[in-house]
Design a protein around this motif. Sequence first.
Motif, PDB file in Angstrom:
ATOM      1  N   GLN A 143      62.148 -14.250  15.030  1.00  9.90           N
ATOM      2  CA  GLN A 143      60.695 -14.383  15.169  1.00  9.90           C
ATOM      3  C   GLN A 143      60.325 -14.160  16.626  1.00  9.90           C
ATOM      4  O   GLN A 143      61.111 -14.475  17.514  1.00  9.90           O
ATOM      5  CB  GLN A 143      60.240 -15.801  14.796  1.00  9.90           C
ATOM      6  N   SER A 194      59.831  -1.638  11.945  1.00 12.71           N
ATOM      7  CA  SER A 194      60.177  -2.600  10.887  1.00 12.71           C
ATOM      8  C   SER A 194      58.972  -3.422  10.444  1.00 12.71           C
ATOM      9  O   SER A 194      59.075  -4.253   9.556  1.00 12.71           O
ATOM     10  CB  SER A 194      61.252  -3.555  11.417  1.00 12.71           C
ATOM     11  N   GLY A 208      66.701  -5.852   7.703  1.00 10.15           N
ATOM     12  CA  GLY A 208      67.530  -6.606   6.757  1.00 10.15           C
ATOM     13  C   GLY A 208      67.224  -6.247   5.319  1.00 10.15           C
ATOM     14  O   GLY A 208      68.131  -6.087   4.498  1.00 10.15           O
ATOM     15  N   ARG A 259      71.867 -18.736  14.267  1.00 10.72           N
ATOM     16  CA  ARG A 259      72.939 -17.728  14.171  1.00 10.72           C
ATOM     17  C   ARG A 259      74.296 -18.349  14.506  1.00 10.72           C
ATOM     18  O   ARG A 259      75.303 -18.033  13.875  1.00 10.72           O
ATOM     19  CB  ARG A 259      72.626 -16.536  15.090  1.00 10.72           C
ATOM     20  N   THR A 283      64.764 -10.233   3.827  1.00 13.10           N
ATOM     21  CA  THR A 283      63.566 -10.060   2.991  1.00 13.10           C
ATOM     22  C   THR A 283      62.535  -9.125   3.606  1.00 13.10           C
ATOM     23  O   THR A 283      61.524  -8.814   2.979  1.00 13.10           O
ATOM     24  CB  THR A 283      62.899 -11.435   2.742  1.00 13.10           C
ATOM     25  N   THR A 335      64.402 -21.993  11.589  1.00 11.65           N
ATOM     26  CA  THR A 335      64.057 -22.633  12.862  1.00 11.65           C
ATOM     27  C   THR A 335      64.478 -24.099  12.834  1.00 11.65           C
ATOM     28  O   THR A 335      64.404 -24.782  13.857  1.00 11.65           O
ATOM     29  CB  THR A 335      62.538 -22.559  13.168  1.00 11.65           C
ATOM     30  N   SER A 346      70.080 -11.281  10.870  1.00 12.66           N
ATOM     31  CA  SER A 346      68.927 -10.417  11.148  1.00 12.66           C
ATOM     32  C   SER A 346      67.614 -11.181  11.200  1.00 12.66           C
ATOM     33  O   SER A 346      66.573 -10.583  11.415  1.00 12.66           O
ATOM     34  CB  SER A 346      68.855  -9.313  10.069  1.00 12.66           C
ATOM     35  N   LEU A 384      68.188 -13.409   2.325  1.00 10.53           N
ATOM     36  CA  LEU A 384      67.505 -14.683   2.581  1.00 10.53           C
ATOM     37  C   LEU A 384      66.295 -14.499   3.487  1.00 10.53           C
ATOM     38  O   LEU A 384      66.340 -13.725   4.444  1.00 10.53           O
ATOM     39  CB  LEU A 384      68.471 -15.651   3.266  1.00 10.53           C
TER      40      LEU A 384
HETATM   41  N1  NAP Z   1      62.766  -4.002  15.044  1.00 11.97           N
HETATM   42  C1  NAP Z   1      63.290  -3.661  16.208  1.00 11.97           C
HETATM   43  O1  NAP Z   1      62.814  -2.746  16.899  1.00 11.97           O
HETATM   44  C2  NAP Z   1      64.515  -4.383  16.708  1.00 11.97           C
HETATM   45  C3  NAP Z   1      65.138  -3.932  17.884  1.00 11.97           C
HETATM   46  C4  NAP Z   1      66.268  -4.603  18.356  1.00 11.97           C
HETATM   47  C5  NAP Z   1      66.745  -5.722  17.675  1.00 11.97           C
HETATM   48  N2  NAP Z   1      66.104  -6.137  16.547  1.00 11.97           N
HETATM   49  C6  NAP Z   1      66.623  -7.333  15.881  1.00 11.97           C
HETATM   50  O2  NAP Z   1      66.889  -7.021  14.514  1.00 11.97           O
HETATM   51  C7  NAP Z   1      66.606  -8.158  13.696  1.00 11.97           C
HETATM   52  C8  NAP Z   1      65.705  -7.743  12.550  1.00 11.97           C
HETATM   53  O3  NAP Z   1      64.510  -7.214  13.086  1.00 11.97           O
HETATM   54  P1  NAP Z   1      63.296  -6.762  12.153  1.00 11.97           P
HETATM   55  O4  NAP Z   1      62.353  -6.048  13.040  1.00 11.97           O
HETATM   56  O5  NAP Z   1      63.819  -6.119  10.912  1.00 11.97           O
HETATM   57  O6  NAP Z   1      62.663  -8.203  11.776  1.00 11.97           O
HETATM   58  P2  NAP Z   1      61.465  -8.536  10.784  1.00 11.97           P
HETATM   59  O7  NAP Z   1      60.965  -7.327  10.077  1.00 11.97           O
HETATM   60  O8  NAP Z   1      60.488  -9.352  11.564  1.00 11.97           O
HETATM   61  O9  NAP Z   1      62.181  -9.492   9.696  1.00 11.97           O
HETATM   62  C9  NAP Z   1      62.558 -10.773  10.077  1.00 11.97           C
HETATM   63  C10 NAP Z   1      63.315 -11.457   8.964  1.00 11.97           C
HETATM   64  O10 NAP Z   1      63.550 -12.795   9.416  1.00 11.97           O
HETATM   65  C11 NAP Z   1      63.116 -13.701   8.412  1.00 11.97           C
HETATM   66  N3  NAP Z   1      62.558 -14.911   9.008  1.00 11.97           N
HETATM   67  C12 NAP Z   1      61.527 -15.010   9.872  1.00 11.97           C
HETATM   68  N4  NAP Z   1      61.279 -16.307  10.142  1.00 11.97           N
HETATM   69  C13 NAP Z   1      62.176 -17.021   9.422  1.00 11.97           C
HETATM   70  C14 NAP Z   1      62.432 -18.405   9.289  1.00 11.97           C
HETATM   71  N5  NAP Z   1      61.718 -19.331   9.944  1.00 11.97           N
HETATM   72  N6  NAP Z   1      63.440 -18.797   8.479  1.00 11.97           N
HETATM   73  C15 NAP Z   1      64.190 -17.893   7.826  1.00 11.97           C
HETATM   74  N7  NAP Z   1      64.013 -16.560   7.912  1.00 11.97           N
HETATM   75  C16 NAP Z   1      63.003 -16.131   8.703  1.00 11.97           C
HETATM   76  C17 NAP Z   1      62.013 -12.978   7.665  1.00 11.97           C
HETATM   77  O11 NAP Z   1      61.888 -13.581   6.391  1.00 11.97           O
HETATM   78  P3  NAP Z   1      60.422 -13.867   5.731  1.00 11.97           P
HETATM   79  O12 NAP Z   1      59.659 -12.599   5.831  1.00 11.97           O
HETATM   80  O13 NAP Z   1      60.768 -14.258   4.347  1.00 11.97           O
HETATM   81  O14 NAP Z   1      59.814 -14.955   6.533  1.00 11.97           O
HETATM   82  C18 NAP Z   1      62.553 -11.559   7.642  1.00 11.97           C
HETATM   83  O15 NAP Z   1      63.438 -11.396   6.551  1.00 11.97           O
HETATM   84  C19 NAP Z   1      65.947  -9.197  14.619  1.00 11.97           C
HETATM   85  O16 NAP Z   1      66.921 -10.136  14.974  1.00 11.97           O
HETATM   86  C20 NAP Z   1      65.533  -8.424  15.837  1.00 11.97           C
HETATM   87  O17 NAP Z   1      65.576  -9.195  17.010  1.00 11.97           O
HETATM   88  C21 NAP Z   1      65.011  -5.497  16.043  1.00 11.97           C
END
Ligand code: NAP
Length: 242
Positions: free
Chosen positions: A61, A169, A14, A84, A10, A36, A58, A28
């Motif tokens: 938090q 992101s 992702g 996961r 969302t 959590t 994906s 989702l």
């Molecule tokens: N961004 C980076 O630079 C980067 C680098 C390396 C790895 N990663 C990994 O890539 C993945 C995605 O990163 P991102 O930056 O795109 O993340 P993000 O923008 O923070 O998005 C996180 C997603 O997780 C969901 N989420 C958060 N809390 C939740 C909960 N309690 N229950 C269910 N869903 C929940 C959110 O849904 P809602 O908004 O609906 O709460 C959202 O869809 C992460 O695992 C991160 O560790 C990211």
Amino acid sequence: MRTVVIAGGTRGIGRALASSLDGDVIALGSADADLTSVAQTRALIDRLPDRIDALVLSAGQFSRRRVVTAEGHERTFAIGVLARHLLADGLRPALERSPNPMILNLCGVGGIRSGHVHWDDPTLTRGYSLFTATMQVARANDLLGAGFAGRYPGSRVRYVLYNPLFVDSGMHRHFDQPMRTVVGVAAKVFGQSATKAAAPLKALLDDPPTAPLTALRRGEPVPLPDPADAARLYEMLRARVA
Ligand SMILES: NC(=O)c1ccc[n+]([C@@H]2O[C@H](COP(=O)([O-])OP(=O)(O)OC[C@H]3O[C@@H](n4cnc5c(N)ncnc54)[C@H](OP(=O)(O)O)[C@@H]3O)[C@@H](O)[C@H]2O)c1
């Protein structure tokens, strides 16, 4: 028609991936289930289709402060590792019904090598910091992939560990000021856009690798994680979600 489940679909990477895919995409977020929570994660698994072609992990938090869930888990670990693990194992039967199934785990493999699993204190009662918790999740996810491939050697499910590196992101929203501004500006300057980061992920879903386990850093193959600790992590997770 292909069915792709994206936990964390969302927002951020992702969401960009979800909007680029054809077929039935189940994106989702926390409104669908609070990942959590072990109980809510299990209930979600029961609601998902009984045939899934790809599972994208994906959801994550960050937290500057140590938060313990009502079930007694440190929150970063609960969503980043326990959920996961449960999703991959719980949805494996649905994945095995697909002719070409895949799990794509956005994780830390091949990235910053610091951090480790705190075997004697996974809830980080001592020395919690955002960095410590995030790096523990990264290392544990590397082991989740190695563990899955090792536990199900005859499985058709291909497991891909993928580190997208720095992506703009919107994750700076997790931080308090002044870090929010610092991370937000750094992401704009040095990060890839979520749309750009999602493109190679779409390519992987469209044409999964043939190996049971693949580790990629922004598309480049990196050495597979050492599986030695994977069984140890599995036993720890089993005990924590029993
Ligand atoms: N961004 C980076 O630079 C980067 C680098 C390396 C790895 N990663 C990994 O890539 C993945 C995605 O990163 P991102 O930056 O795109 O993340 P993000 O923008 O923070 O998005 C996180 C997603 O997780 C969901 N989420 C958060 N809390 C939740 C909960 N309690 N229950 C269910 N869903 C929940 C959110 O849904 P809602 O908004 O609906 O709460 C959202 O869809 C992460 O695992 C991160 O560790 C990211």
